[in-house]
Scaffold this motif. Structure first.
Motif, short mmCIF file in Angstrom:
data_model
loop_
_atom_site.label_atom_id
_atom_site.label_comp_id
_atom_site.label_asym_id
_atom_site.label_seq_id
_atom_site.Cartn_x
_atom_site.Cartn_y
_atom_site.Cartn_z
N ASP A 88 0.83 -1.20 0.12
CA ASP A 88 0.04 -0.01 -0.02
C ASP A 88 0.83 1.28 0.11
O ASP A 88 1.82 1.35 0.63
N VAL A 89 0.41 2.26 -0.89
CA VAL A 89 1.23 3.46 -0.95
C VAL A 89 1.25 4.33 0.35
O VAL A 89 2.32 5.08 0.48
N SER A 90 0.30 4.14 1.38
CA SER A 90 0.35 4.71 2.73
C SER A 90 1.50 4.13 3.50
O SER A 90 1.74 4.87 4.50
N ASN A 91 2.20 3.15 3.28
CA ASN A 91 3.53 2.71 3.85
C ASN A 91 4.60 3.54 3.37
O ASN A 91 5.54 3.11 3.90
N HIS A 92 4.46 4.24 2.47
CA HIS A 92 5.66 5.00 1.86
C HIS A 92 5.59 6.49 1.96
O HIS A 92 4.47 7.18 2.29
N SER A 93 6.64 7.28 1.80
CA SER A 93 6.56 8.63 1.65
C SER A 93 7.37 9.23 0.54
O SER A 93 8.13 8.72 -0.31
N ALA A 94 7.13 10.75 0.49
CA ALA A 94 7.52 11.44 -0.69
C ALA A 94 7.75 12.97 -0.17
O ALA A 94 7.25 13.37 0.89
N LEU A 102 -0.03 20.04 -7.86
CA LEU A 102 0.79 18.64 -7.81
C LEU A 102 0.86 18.05 -6.48
O LEU A 102 0.72 16.76 -6.29
N LYS A 103 0.94 18.86 -5.39
CA LYS A 103 1.05 18.29 -4.01
C LYS A 103 -0.17 17.87 -3.52
O LYS A 103 -0.33 16.59 -3.26
N SER A 104 -1.47 18.53 -4.04
CA SER A 104 -2.61 17.71 -3.84
C SER A 104 -3.01 16.49 -4.54
O SER A 104 -3.58 15.26 -3.89
N ALA A 105 -2.65 16.26 -5.47
CA ALA A 105 -2.63 14.99 -6.28
C ALA A 105 -1.85 13.92 -5.63
O ALA A 105 -2.12 12.66 -5.48
N ILE A 106 -0.65 14.34 -5.35
CA ILE A 106 0.55 13.32 -4.86
C ILE A 106 -0.04 12.81 -3.39
O ILE A 106 -0.19 11.96 -3.23
N PHE A 107 -0.23 13.67 -2.43
CA PHE A 107 -0.62 13.37 -1.11
C PHE A 107 -2.11 12.92 -1.01
O PHE A 107 -2.40 12.35 -0.20
N GLY A 108 -3.02 12.88 -2.22
CA GLY A 108 -4.24 12.51 -2.31
C GLY A 108 -4.16 11.19 -2.53
O GLY A 108 -5.27 10.19 -2.23
N THR A 109 -2.91 10.33 -2.77
CA THR A 109 -2.72 9.13 -2.88
C THR A 109 -2.81 8.12 -1.78
O THR A 109 -2.85 6.88 -1.60
N ILE A 111 0.04 8.72 0.27
CA ILE A 111 1.55 8.78 0.64
C ILE A 111 1.72 9.95 1.74
O ILE A 111 1.25 10.78 1.61
N ASN A 112 2.94 9.43 2.43
CA ASN A 112 3.17 10.49 3.50
C ASN A 112 4.21 11.56 3.20
O ASN A 112 4.96 11.16 2.29
N LEU A 113 4.22 12.38 3.82
CA LEU A 113 5.35 13.58 3.77
C LEU A 113 6.46 13.18 4.44
O LEU A 113 6.21 12.93 5.63
N VAL A 120 10.73 8.68 -2.37
CA VAL A 120 10.58 9.33 -3.88
C VAL A 120 10.68 10.74 -3.80
O VAL A 120 9.87 11.47 -2.67
N VAL A 121 11.33 11.50 -4.49
CA VAL A 121 11.27 12.87 -4.69
C VAL A 121 10.79 13.36 -5.88
O VAL A 121 11.09 13.01 -6.89
N ILE A 122 9.75 14.30 -5.99
CA ILE A 122 9.16 14.76 -7.00
C ILE A 122 9.17 16.21 -7.21
O ILE A 122 8.87 16.86 -6.22
N VAL A 123 9.69 16.59 -8.26
CA VAL A 123 9.94 18.05 -8.68
C VAL A 123 9.07 18.59 -9.61
O VAL A 123 9.21 18.16 -10.77
N GLY A 124 8.25 19.59 -9.61
CA GLY A 124 7.85 20.45 -10.63
C GLY A 124 8.13 21.82 -10.53
O GLY A 124 8.80 22.24 -9.75
#
Length: 259
Positions: A88-94, A102-109, A111-113, A120-124
């Motif tokens: 599960d993606v909730s076991n992971h962080s970004a 961008l942040k609303s879409a990513i953390f809407g999954t 995944i934890n900050l 994972v690091v996501i840059v936009g």
């Protein structure tokens, strides 16, 4: 000329230039609606949510748009992140460098900050980017975080001219880490694959429409779609003359296109 059932349409430089309207864009969309054709706005803009993008088109540019017609690298990246892990993606962080879209879409999954040791690091594109944000991203990638860049646009056309795009921000992190990002948005075919998966259209009857050869048109080429370049934004005739693979079609403005 081949007839198309689905249009994948860029925004900046194609539907508008920043706050400035492109009158032919409204006519183009009205013609698509009049002919019962499907269209989606396939943008590299990650700063806004799909609803904000649709509201901007409708309210500021008089272009008919709904949130479910907007495909962004934010949505495609979120889907990519969800599929990265076997559990599960909730076991992971970004850690994310970017705006609310961008942040609303990513953390809407789910995944934890995590600013220190994320998976994972996501840059936009980030209008308030700071050295500290670059530092956190760089250190996390150096520690082993997977590096995703939303899109490679070096510049964006707006009413002031060509301003820095997400690719300019991402390239700084690439330089500081000596690592190439995994790109999701145009010109990568990933965003088209995502659009096909969620919207269910036949790519054989779809066409990519945009003003930037290096993002919009290359994306269509990479995804094996026909392409329509409009000269209202980034690319010039000289740019296209120097390309080995040309757009399928070229027009000066979208009112020259017969749907």
């Amino acid at each position: 000329m081949k007839k198309y059932q689905t249009y994948l349409i860029d925004l900046d430089g194609t539907m508008y230039r920043g706050k400035d309207r492109i009158p032919e864009a409204k006519t183009f969309i009205d013609n698509l609606n009049a002919n019962g054709l499907d269209y989606y706005f396939l943008t590299n803009n990650t700063t806004k949510t799909p609803q904000q993008v649709a509201d901007n088109l409708t309210n500021n540019h008089l272009i008919t748009a709904k949130a479910n017609q907007v495909i962004t690298p934010s949505l495609a990246t979120a889907a990519y992140v969800k599929n990265m892990f076997e559990d599960d993606v909730s076991n992971h962080s970004a850690y994310v460098v970017g705006e609310y879209g961008l942040k609303s879409a990513i953390f809407g999954t789910g995944i934890n900050l995590n600013e220190t040791n994320p998976d994972v690091v996501i840059v936009g594109l980030d209008y308030d980017v700071t050295y500290h944000k670059f530092e956190l991203a760089t250190l996390a990638i150096k520690r082993g975080a997977f590096f995703i860049g939303t899109n490679a646009d070096t510049n964006l056309p707006n009413e002031r001219g060509l301003v820095p795009g997400a690719g300019s921000v991402i390239s700084l992190v690439e330089t500081s880490t000596q690592q190439k990002a995994k790109y999701i948005g145009k010109p990568e075919p990933d965003i088209v694959d995502f659009a096909v998966s969620v919207k269910g259209f036949d790519p054989k009857t779809a066409i990519m429409v945009g003003d930037n050869y290096n993002t919009d048109i290359k994306c269509g080429i990479n995804a094996d779609l026909d392409t329509l370049l409009v000269y209202t934004g980034v690319s010039t005739h000289d740019d296209i003359d120097n390309q080995t693979i040309k757009p399928t079609y070229q027009v000066e403005s979208l009112d020259q296109w017969d749907v």
